[in-house]
Design a protein around this motif. Structure first.
Motif, PDB file in Angstrom:
ATOM      1  N   THR A  34      -4.349  12.809  -4.277  1.00  0.00           N
ATOM      2  CA  THR A  34      -5.201  11.721  -4.050  1.00  0.00           C
ATOM      3  C   THR A  34      -4.426  10.549  -3.540  1.00  0.00           C
ATOM      4  O   THR A  34      -3.424  10.247  -3.623  1.00  0.00           O
ATOM      5  CB  THR A  34      -5.872  11.526  -5.401  1.00  0.00           C
ATOM      6  OG1 THR A  34      -6.845  10.479  -4.995  1.00  0.00           O
ATOM      7  CG2 THR A  34      -4.774  10.984  -6.500  1.00  0.00           C
ATOM      8  N   GLY A  48       0.948  12.228  -2.473  1.00  0.00           N
ATOM      9  CA  GLY A  48       0.087  11.639  -3.486  1.00  0.00           C
ATOM     10  C   GLY A  48       0.331  10.393  -4.113  1.00  0.00           C
ATOM     11  O   GLY A  48       1.452  10.018  -4.283  1.00  0.00           O
ATOM     12  N   GLY A  49      -0.581   9.651  -4.322  1.00  0.00           N
ATOM     13  CA  GLY A  49      -0.475   8.175  -4.767  1.00  0.00           C
ATOM     14  C   GLY A  49       0.008   7.220  -3.965  1.00  0.00           C
ATOM     15  O   GLY A  49       0.261   6.092  -4.325  1.00  0.00           O
ATOM     16  N   ARG A  50      -0.194   7.576  -2.757  1.00  0.00           N
ATOM     17  CA  ARG A  50       0.491   6.564  -1.696  1.00  0.00           C
ATOM     18  C   ARG A  50      -0.886   5.824  -0.970  1.00  0.00           C
ATOM     19  O   ARG A  50      -1.902   6.450  -0.933  1.00  0.00           O
ATOM     20  CB  ARG A  50       1.322   7.085  -0.897  1.00  0.00           C
ATOM     21  CG  ARG A  50       2.525   7.648  -1.348  1.00  0.00           C
ATOM     22  CD  ARG A  50       3.331   8.690  -0.774  1.00  0.00           C
ATOM     23  NE  ARG A  50       4.097   7.991   0.559  1.00  0.00           N
ATOM     24  CZ  ARG A  50       4.877   8.838   1.346  1.00  0.00           C
ATOM     25  NH1 ARG A  50       4.856  10.101   1.305  1.00  0.00           N
ATOM     26  NH2 ARG A  50       5.269   7.981   2.293  1.00  0.00           N
ATOM     27  N   HIS A 110      -1.724  15.099 -10.685  1.00  0.00           N
ATOM     28  CA  HIS A 110      -1.059  15.694  -9.551  1.00  0.00           C
ATOM     29  C   HIS A 110      -0.312  17.115 -10.258  1.00  0.00           C
ATOM     30  O   HIS A 110      -0.152  17.973  -9.101  1.00  0.00           O
ATOM     31  CB  HIS A 110       0.183  14.991  -9.134  1.00  0.00           C
ATOM     32  CG  HIS A 110       1.279  14.626  -9.994  1.00  0.00           C
ATOM     33  ND1 HIS A 110       1.197  13.775 -11.127  1.00  0.00           N
ATOM     34  CD2 HIS A 110       2.536  15.100 -10.161  1.00  0.00           C
ATOM     35  CE1 HIS A 110       2.400  13.699 -11.804  1.00  0.00           C
ATOM     36  NE2 HIS A 110       3.224  14.468 -11.065  1.00  0.00           N
ATOM     37  N   ARG A 149      -3.869   5.214  -8.010  1.00  0.00           N
ATOM     38  CA  ARG A 149      -2.415   5.496  -8.350  1.00  0.00           C
ATOM     39  C   ARG A 149      -2.607   6.166  -9.803  1.00  0.00           C
ATOM     40  O   ARG A 149      -1.944   7.238 -10.002  1.00  0.00           O
ATOM     41  CB  ARG A 149      -1.765   4.313  -8.533  1.00  0.00           C
ATOM     42  CG  ARG A 149      -0.278   4.561  -8.837  1.00  0.00           C
ATOM     43  CD  ARG A 149       0.368   5.230  -7.946  1.00  0.00           C
ATOM     44  NE  ARG A 149       1.790   5.419  -8.553  1.00  0.00           N
ATOM     45  CZ  ARG A 149       2.859   6.279  -7.598  1.00  0.00           C
ATOM     46  NH1 ARG A 149       2.553   6.482  -6.502  1.00  0.00           N
ATOM     47  NH2 ARG A 149       4.124   6.009  -8.204  1.00  0.00           N
ATOM     48  N   ASN A 150      -3.498   5.553 -10.578  1.00  0.00           N
ATOM     49  CA  ASN A 150      -3.638   6.220 -12.087  1.00  0.00           C
ATOM     50  C   ASN A 150      -4.150   7.787 -11.892  1.00  0.00           C
ATOM     51  O   ASN A 150      -3.670   8.623 -12.499  1.00  0.00           O
ATOM     52  CB  ASN A 150      -4.583   5.440 -12.994  1.00  0.00           C
ATOM     53  CG  ASN A 150      -3.782   4.463 -13.877  1.00  0.00           C
ATOM     54  OD1 ASN A 150      -2.771   4.348 -13.653  1.00  0.00           O
ATOM     55  ND2 ASN A 150      -4.879   4.020 -14.805  1.00  0.00           N
ATOM     56  N   HIS A 197      -3.862   9.816  -9.527  1.00  0.00           N
ATOM     57  CA  HIS A 197      -2.611  10.576  -8.885  1.00  0.00           C
ATOM     58  C   HIS A 197      -1.674  11.030 -10.176  1.00  0.00           C
ATOM     59  O   HIS A 197      -1.327  12.339 -10.352  1.00  0.00           O
ATOM     60  CB  HIS A 197      -1.970   9.894  -8.129  1.00  0.00           C
ATOM     61  CG  HIS A 197      -0.419  10.444  -7.691  1.00  0.00           C
ATOM     62  ND1 HIS A 197      -0.041  11.632  -7.136  1.00  0.00           N
ATOM     63  CD2 HIS A 197       0.702   9.838  -8.031  1.00  0.00           C
ATOM     64  CE1 HIS A 197       1.060  11.884  -7.216  1.00  0.00           C
ATOM     65  NE2 HIS A 197       1.603  10.718  -7.778  1.00  0.00           N
ATOM     66  N   LEU A 198      -1.227  10.155 -10.895  1.00  0.00           N
ATOM     67  CA  LEU A 198      -0.262  10.362 -12.268  1.00  0.00           C
ATOM     68  C   LEU A 198      -0.959  11.232 -13.101  1.00  0.00           C
ATOM     69  O   LEU A 198      -0.298  12.194 -13.585  1.00  0.00           O
ATOM     70  CB  LEU A 198       0.122   9.023 -12.822  1.00  0.00           C
ATOM     71  CG  LEU A 198       0.862   8.218 -11.706  1.00  0.00           C
ATOM     72  CD1 LEU A 198       0.937   6.739 -12.450  1.00  0.00           C
ATOM     73  CD2 LEU A 198       2.242   8.687 -11.410  1.00  0.00           C
TER      74      LEU A 198
END
Length: 230
Positions: A177, A217-219, A171, A164-165, A167-168
């Motif tokens: 990711t 992304g991030g999921r 992106h 998740r990090n 992705h942030l």
């Protein structure tokens, strides 16, 4: 498309290689001991240069750097699949093997982070810019109704947060990711009693990976494309 896959000597990693080769993609495969990866080496001989096999220990920074240098070589990389992982030792709270937990965390969490960072220049040259982390529903806090498996659960939950990090941070550069749960699969880790064959799991995951869009992304997805709870 050009892929890099870790833990490619057996199980899900080897099946990723098989299916990607069958559809015409190119692969750089990372394994601890290339000389022992007989099936992978056989596939490489048949692939006509589309499969390259490299030594890779994702718990070792020098090994990761060497792999990234060999894979990069100024060439683009489209998709990284962080597949390599270990289960770690079982144990109740008062009987945990903390060194085993640390080793499991090093492979399952720090390894994908280390390799993603090392391959970032090659991924930036690619067109797809996808980083896929093979995690587990056992890393879901919401889904944990049984307990146990401290090392594996904790390391995979941490990997989900790392994803998740990532992705942030990435992106805005067009990276996608995600974390993916492959299901309970008939591998050395999953055991023969698992209900799912590696072929089915990988076919599903590739279908999800191929269809990813920026908003995904991030999921956290299952191999069937279902979004899973954290």
């Amino acid at each position: 498309m050009r892929y890099a896959i870790t833990g490619a000597s057996r199980g899900l990693g080897l099946e990723f290689v098989r299916q990607l080769l069958n559809r015409g993609d190119s692969i750089d495969a990372g394994v601890r001991s290339p000389s022992d990866a007989k099936q992978l080496q056989s596939l490489a001989r048949e692939a006509g240069g589309r499969l390259r096999v490299h030594a890779l220990d994702i718990s070792d920074a020098k090994s990761v750097d060497a792999f990234a240098a060999a894979v990069g070589e100024g060439q683009p990389l489209d998709v990284l699949i962080n597949n390599a992982g270990v289960y770690g030792k079982e144990g109740t709270l008062t009987a945990l093997d903390y060194q085993s937990m640390a080793d499991t965390f090093t492979v399952n969490t720090l390894g994908p982070l280390r390799l993603s960072a090392a391959l970032l220049p090659a991924l930036r040259r690619g067109s797809a810019r996808r980083i896929i982390h093979i995690t587990s529903k056992m890393g879901s806090i919401a889904d944990n109704g049984e307990g146990g498996s401290y090392a594996y659960r904790v390391s995979k939950a941490a990997l989900n947060m790392a994803m998740r990090n990532m992705h942030l941070e990435l992106h805005r550069e067009g990276f996608i990711t995600v974390s993916m749960h492959p299901g309970w699969v008939q591998t050395d880790m999953g055991g023969p009693q698992a209900p799912l064959r590696a072929e089915e799991s990988v076919r599903g995951m590739l279908n999800v990976i191929d269809r990813l869009r920026a908003q995904d992304g991030g999921r956290f997805f299952s191999y069937e494309g279902q979004e899973l709870p954290w």
